[in-house]
Design an enzyme around this catalytic site. Structure first.
Site, PDB file in Angstrom:
ATOM      1  N   THR A 199      42.353  47.349  36.256  1.00 28.54           N
ATOM      2  CA  THR A 199      42.564  46.310  35.243  1.00 28.54           C
ATOM      3  C   THR A 199      43.396  46.829  34.070  1.00 28.54           C
ATOM      4  OG1 THR A 199      41.365  45.047  33.559  1.00 28.54           O
ATOM      5  CG2 THR A 199      40.285  47.003  34.339  1.00 28.54           C
ATOM      6  N   ASP A 200      44.028  45.921  33.349  1.00 25.21           N
ATOM      7  CA  ASP A 200      44.753  46.297  32.124  1.00 25.21           C
ATOM      8  C   ASP A 200      43.784  46.647  30.996  1.00 25.21           C
ATOM      9  OD1 ASP A 200      43.789  43.724  31.569  1.00 25.21           O
ATOM     10  OD2 ASP A 200      45.728  42.910  30.931  1.00 25.21           O
ATOM     11  N   GLU A 201      42.491  46.298  31.153  1.00 30.69           N
ATOM     12  CA  GLU A 201      41.539  46.513  30.060  1.00 30.69           C
ATOM     13  C   GLU A 201      41.314  47.993  29.778  1.00 30.69           C
ATOM     14  OE1 GLU A 201      38.202  43.823  30.054  1.00 30.69           O
ATOM     15  OE2 GLU A 201      39.325  42.332  31.184  1.00 30.69           O
TER      16      GLU A 201
ATOM     17  N   TYR B  71      32.471  47.710  30.821  1.00 33.22           N
ATOM     18  CA  TYR B  71      33.265  47.383  32.016  1.00 33.22           C
ATOM     19  C   TYR B  71      34.556  48.206  32.057  1.00 33.22           C
ATOM     20  CZ  TYR B  71      36.798  44.900  34.789  1.00 33.22           C
ATOM     21  OH  TYR B  71      37.825  44.603  35.658  1.00 33.22           O
TER      22      TYR B  71
ATOM     23  N   LYS C 227      35.871  51.162  34.667  1.00 34.67           N
ATOM     24  CA  LYS C 227      37.105  51.069  35.461  1.00 34.67           C
ATOM     25  C   LYS C 227      38.020  52.247  35.123  1.00 34.67           C
ATOM     26  CE  LYS C 227      38.235  48.233  37.991  1.00 34.67           C
ATOM     27  NZ  LYS C 227      37.989  48.035  39.452  1.00 34.67           N
TER      28      LYS C 227
END
Ligand code: NAD
Ligand code: TYD
Length: 353
Positions: free
Chosen positions: A132-134, A158, A162
């Site tokens: 993810t970009d997060e 989260y 990741k």
């Protein structure tokens, strides 16, 4: 054949359906079927010998080893994860287990399997990790979008889990030479997304005449990507990506949450007008998410220049398809809104002002 994890969830199911339609190559699909996994998503493949579904946990090494030995896949595409930021705030433990320990287990199983391959099979094997970009943290209003070179600054349980999994994947390449690829994607939307995430939640609540909860001031920005475009990007990375590289995938479509919600309301006003007037009246501002990242945006130039991928959908075309799909599949929404889902709604929204 290829080995997919998490193919019963939102993106994984879209990927498996698209993959078999586009390539006809068989898929073995390992999914634990948590609340987010749903075999109904794959009903179109019932009786299709190209899809082998196995219910199991990615943390269970013996199951992963057995599937690799039995099916001898040429690639693994790893979607399985706990994926919802709000759930990670209420209960981070499962995120560490599945996202970190699960990815570690898969990497070790992949390494053992790949080490036993020879010649073209060994050279061609790939482990594609979907992230993810997060992991890059939060952008200010005038910061440039995330490039693959941005430092990792995860802010939620989260995104931290990741980020940890991305680091493991990187290390397994650098230390053991495992032929890995990592993709970091922006927010997806489209068919089969569980109605805990913003877009399907707003569609479902609007149709039910329930409040449309906006966290904070509604001006947090995300870069929205239609899920079929994400699936096409993953196919391109798997086919032509360079081992050990990461590829950012985004929609070139930054929008504040409030604009997203208003767009959905306007589409519903057009396609299924409510008896009590415009759906926008249901918009309700609620207490913000703790640590809520302000802005994500992806610089997707690397995947375009190296692999020739660009999203096919604009937000206008993608959101119209998505709203149409939810209107046509209200049974699907009713089925996933089980008792467990109602418990979650009480837990997440009950304590907010
Ligand atoms: P999802 O929550 O809809 O689906 C996750 C799937 O993984 C479910 O089918 C679930 O049953 C399965 N799963 C969970 N724990 C498991 C375990 N221990 N063993 C086996 N299966 C397990 O998630 P999604 O939105 O489809 O996301 C898929 C991947 O893409 C995730 O890795 C996520 O981090 C990443 N991603 C998602 C988005 C997005 O906007 N949804 C954006 C960027 C990246
Ligand atoms: P979400 O779909 O949970 O994705 P993510 O947090 O991974 O980006 O949320 C998208 C945005 O919408 C995010 O800024 C939080 C916001 N949001 C709301 O305002 N209300 C809601 O009820 C939900 C679920 C999200």
């Amino acid at each position: 054949m290829i080995f997919v994890t998490g193919g019963g969830g939102f993106i994984g199911a879209n990927f498996v359906l698209d993959w078999i339609a586009e390539t006809s190559e068989p898929v073995v699909n390992l999914d634990k079927l948590t609340y987010a996994g749903n075999l109904e998503n794959l009903a179109a493949l019932d009786g299709d010998a190209r899809h082998i579904f196995v219910r199991g946990d990615i943390c269970d090494r013996s199951t992963v080893d057995r599937l690799l030995q039995t099916h001898r896949p040429r690639a693994m595409v790893h979607f399985a994860a706990e994926s919802h930021v709000d759930r990670s705030i209420h209960g981070p433990g499962e995120f560490m287990r599945t996202n970190v320990e699960g990815t570690f287990t898969l990497l070790e199983a992949a390494r053992a399997y790949w080490s036993g391959l020879t010649g073209a099979e060994r050279d061609g094997f790939r482990f594609l990790h979907v992230s993810t970009d997060e992991v890059y943290g939060s952008l200010g209003p005038s910061d440039p979008p995330f490039a693959e070179t941005n430092p990792y600054e995860p802010n939620s349980p989260y995104s931290a889990s990741k980020a940890a999994s991305d680091h493991l994947v990187r290390a397994w390449h650098h230390t053991y030479g495992l032929p890995v690829l990592t993709t970091n994607c922006s927010n997806n939307y489209g068919p089969y997304q569980f109605p805990e995430k913003l877009i399907p939640l707003v569609i479902a609540n609007a149709l039910a005449g329930k409040p449309l909860p906006i966290y904070g001031d509604g001006m947090n920005v995300r870069d929205w990507l239609y899920v079929a475009d994400h699936c096409a990007a993953i196919r391109a990375v798997l086919a032509r990506g360079r081992c050990g590289e990461t590829y950012n995938i985004g929609g070139w479509n930054e929008m504040p949450n409030l604009t997203i919600v208003r767009t959905i309301c306007a589409l519903l006003d057009e396609l299924q007008p409510g008896a009590n007037g415009p759906y926008e009246q249901l918009i309700t501002y609620v207490t913000d998410r703790p640590g809520h990242d302000r802005r994500y945006a992806i610089d997707a130039r690397k995947i375009e220049s190296e692999l020739g991928w660009r999203p096919a959908e604009t937000f206008e075309t993608g959101i119209r398809k998505t709203v149409r799909w939810y209107l046509d599949h209200q049974d699907w929404v009713t089925h996933v809104q089980s008792g467990a889902y109602r418990d979650w709604v009480n837990k997440n929204y009950g304590g907010r002002e």
